[in-house]
Design a protein around this motif. Structure first.
Motif, PDB file in Angstrom:
ATOM      1  N   PHE A   1      37.365  32.286  47.882  1.00  0.00           N
ATOM      2  CA  PHE A   1      38.245  33.163  47.114  1.00  0.00           C
ATOM      3  C   PHE A   1      39.537  33.403  47.878  1.00  0.00           C
ATOM      4  O   PHE A   1      39.560  33.374  49.108  1.00  0.00           O
TER       5      PHE A   1
ATOM      6  N   ALA B   1      31.288  29.198  47.654  1.00  0.00           N
ATOM      7  CA  ALA B   1      32.335  29.917  46.936  1.00  0.00           C
ATOM      8  C   ALA B   1      33.460  30.355  47.864  1.00  0.00           C
ATOM      9  O   ALA B   1      33.217  30.986  48.894  1.00  0.00           O
TER      10      ALA B   1
ATOM     11  N   VAL C   1      32.239  34.833  37.273  1.00  0.00           N
ATOM     12  CA  VAL C   1      32.522  33.404  37.421  1.00  0.00           C
ATOM     13  C   VAL C   1      32.340  32.679  36.094  1.00  0.00           C
ATOM     14  O   VAL C   1      31.352  32.904  35.382  1.00  0.00           O
TER      15      VAL C   1
ATOM     16  N   ILE D   1      38.947  32.951  42.559  1.00  0.00           N
ATOM     17  CA  ILE D   1      38.250  31.769  43.068  1.00  0.00           C
ATOM     18  C   ILE D   1      39.256  30.676  43.413  1.00  0.00           C
ATOM     19  O   ILE D   1      40.220  30.436  42.679  1.00  0.00           O
TER      20      ILE D   1
ATOM     21  N   THR E   1      35.439  25.424  45.806  1.00  0.00           N
ATOM     22  CA  THR E   1      34.246  26.083  45.282  1.00  0.00           C
ATOM     23  C   THR E   1      33.403  25.051  44.543  1.00  0.00           C
ATOM     24  O   THR E   1      33.923  24.329  43.685  1.00  0.00           O
TER      25      THR E   1
END
Length: 207
Positions: A205, A203, A88, A44, A49
């Motif tokens: 990544f 989100a 998460v 992440i 995020t």
């Protein structure tokens, strides 16, 4: 025309006699193109995020807030997207509504009890993919209570960051779901204050 000439002269003067030229920025490195996604395990990007939430307050307003700087991983293979896995960790203390007293209250035992339960977690158990959208099933744990939830997720974009920003491969999604706070021992004020909490997860990544 005379006004334009005066304005141009003023700009040159402000710049110390030099010519001011607007820098042309390159196009965005990411795009909603699944072909850009590569297999592997991504972490992440906590700086990009966010978990946004909204709930009814006494029928008067739809109050909102955000939790930032989550951590976790996403493992996927574009050749087998249904095998993707995501995990998460959400730091409860990073919750912000913009109202200091409310933030403080939400950390108390009747709500998150953050001193005892400093984080919430989500661990996926299955993924159903259709095009650029997916249903992500998983277990959400808040305040020591685990309940199954389903996220409606949409692929947002992928690509490689510019070299000056690390050059990492990036992938992003937006997901939504609704949970009942009373399911997680946070039913204080229900039904005067809404039980249903709408979540929107932005989100990002990197790998």
């Amino acid at each position: 025309m005379r006004m334009l000439m005066i304005s141009a002269a003023a700009l040159v003067a402000v710049a110390g006699g030099g010519v001011v030229v607007a820098q042309q920025m390159p196009p965005a490195p990411g795009a909603k193109d699944p072909a850009r996604v590569t297999a592997g395990t991504y972490a992440i990007d906590p700086g990009h995020t966010q978990i946004l939430f909204a709930y009814d307050h006494m029928g008067f307003s739809n109050n909102m807030g955000v939790i930032s700087e989550s951590t976790g991983t996403l493992t996927l293979d574009p050749k087998n997207p249904s095998a993707a896995k995501v995990s998460v960790d959400v730091p409860v203390a990073n919750l912000r509504t913009g109202i200091a007293k409310l933030d403080e209250h939400l950390m108390k035992p009747e709500f998150f009890d953050s001193a005892k339960f400093p984080k919430a977690t989500f661990v996926s158990t299955g993924v159903k993919v259709q095009g650029t959208e997916a249903e992500i099933s998983g277990n959400l744990t808040i305040k020591g209570v685990t309940k199954p939830v389903t996220l409606d997720a949409e692929f947002y974009g992928a690509g490689k960051a510019p070299a000056m920003m690390g050059g990492k491969e990036n992938i992003g999604f937006v997901a939504t779901t609704t949970v009942k706070r009373s399911d997680f021992n946070m039913g204080y004020g229900v039904p005067m204050v809404g039980d249903a909490v709408e979540l929107k997860i932005v989100a990002a990544f990197q790998k």
